[in-house]
Enzyme design. Sequence first.
Site, PDB file in Angstrom:
ATOM      1  N   ARG A  55       9.162   8.040  19.855  1.00 59.96           N
ATOM      2  CA  ARG A  55      10.004   6.815  20.414  1.00 59.96           C
ATOM      3  C   ARG A  55      11.237   6.524  19.486  1.00 59.96           C
ATOM      4  NH1 ARG A  55       6.084   2.452  22.126  1.00 59.96           N
ATOM      5  NH2 ARG A  55       7.800   1.525  23.438  1.00 59.96           N
ATOM      6  N   GLN A  85      10.254  -8.066  25.394  1.00 59.50           N
ATOM      7  CA  GLN A  85       9.209  -7.463  25.418  1.00 59.50           C
ATOM      8  C   GLN A  85       9.365  -6.004  24.730  1.00 59.50           C
ATOM      9  OE1 GLN A  85       6.094  -8.117  28.637  1.00 59.50           O
ATOM     10  NE2 GLN A  85       8.303  -8.604  29.771  1.00 59.50           N
ATOM     11  N   ASN A  86      10.568  -5.612  24.588  1.00 60.23           N
ATOM     12  CA  ASN A  86      11.111  -4.505  24.174  1.00 60.23           C
ATOM     13  C   ASN A  86      11.230  -4.112  22.794  1.00 60.23           C
ATOM     14  OD1 ASN A  86      11.508  -3.958  27.065  1.00 60.23           O
ATOM     15  ND2 ASN A  86      13.817  -4.028  26.960  1.00 60.23           N
ATOM     16  N   VAL A  87      10.830  -2.958  22.172  1.00 58.67           N
ATOM     17  CA  VAL A  87      10.803  -2.735  20.846  1.00 58.67           C
ATOM     18  C   VAL A  87      12.034  -1.865  20.392  1.00 58.67           C
ATOM     19  CG1 VAL A  87       8.215  -2.781  20.539  1.00 58.67           C
ATOM     20  CG2 VAL A  87       9.286  -0.661  21.148  1.00 58.67           C
ATOM     21  N   HIS A 103       7.093  -7.974  21.051  1.00 57.90           N
ATOM     22  CA  HIS A 103       6.110  -7.019  20.569  1.00 57.90           C
ATOM     23  C   HIS A 103       6.537  -6.335  19.692  1.00 57.90           C
ATOM     24  CE1 HIS A 103       4.947  -7.521  25.209  1.00 57.90           C
ATOM     25  NE2 HIS A 103       4.355  -8.496  24.368  1.00 57.90           N
ATOM     26  N   GLY A 168      13.536  -6.943  34.435  1.00 61.75           N
ATOM     27  CA  GLY A 168      13.055  -5.665  34.207  1.00 61.75           C
ATOM     28  C   GLY A 168      11.764  -5.557  33.526  1.00 61.75           C
ATOM     29  N   THR A 169      10.703  -6.449  34.117  1.00 60.04           N
ATOM     30  CA  THR A 169       9.297  -6.628  33.620  1.00 60.04           C
ATOM     31  C   THR A 169       8.524  -6.706  35.037  1.00 60.04           C
ATOM     32  OG1 THR A 169       7.787  -7.860  32.234  1.00 60.04           O
ATOM     33  CG2 THR A 169       9.710  -8.996  33.274  1.00 60.04           C
ATOM     34  N   SER A 170       7.419  -5.960  34.782  1.00 59.98           N
ATOM     35  CA  SER A 170       6.303  -5.930  35.764  1.00 59.98           C
ATOM     36  C   SER A 170       5.480  -7.218  35.775  1.00 59.98           C
ATOM     37  CB  SER A 170       5.294  -4.732  35.933  1.00 59.98           C
ATOM     38  OG  SER A 170       4.727  -4.803  34.633  1.00 59.98           O
TER      39      SER A 170
END
Length: 227
Positions: A55, A85-87, A103, A168-170
């Site tokens: 990744r 929340q993205n890395v 995260h 863009g998050t569930s």
Amino acid sequence: MLVVVLSGSGISAESGVSTFRDANGIWQRYRIEDVATPEAWHNNREGVLDFYNQRRKQLFDVAPNPGHEALVELEKTFEVQIITQNVDDLHERAGSKQVMHLHGELRKVRCERCSHKIYDWPGDLQVGDTCDLGHQLRPHIVWFGEEVPMIGPATELCRKADALIIVGTSMQVYPAAGLVHYAPAGIPVYYVDPDPAPVAIPGLRVVAEKAGTGLWKVVEELKKFKV
Ligand code: APR
């Protein structure tokens, strides 16, 4: 006026970065318990390192998309604080100045024992890569079951928000998903997502579109609030 943004993997989808729970998402191809838990790290370091090395490598092949760029445009008019929340580093590469990674970050690693020792690490991380005291380095990622160190500051940001954008998050992973409920009642709250999850916020403004177009609509609407 402080605009707080809570972003998830969907904002990076148009850059070619996989989301987690969509069709062909990361969790359709890997089991969380094999690559993203402390137990996985204990039982299969090479497998975990390979998952994050792949990744991290992908970051060299992707670039920010118009969704990221819309949030940079917003900074010309408002104070914008992004809680992601993205890395990946796409918000930063687009030019966003205030980005909080809940995260962790793919481009960083840390000592598995002395967690304050965090290093920039653009390449592959292998077993045998250690801190100055010889302890193995691990991905600087918050795994399932681990504490989310930034949740306190993130909560405080949401409490101070004059407007909130969810993109863009569930909304399935806590405590991140619970942040939206700390926003003051009555402020404008937008949710940009082509397949939005049900979110119980009175007056929520849903923009059921991709980030690359939907966020620009929100930016234009928020600019009308400029006092
Ligand atoms: N624009 C905006 N949203 C999009 C787009 C797009 N182009 N494409 C997909 N989406 C939306 C999907 O509809 C979905 O609601 O992005 C969301 C992705 O949801 P998830 O895959 O669950 O990702 P996310 O919510 O970021 O996951 C949260 O879970 O696995 C953990 O740590 C991981 O940070 C991650 C957390």
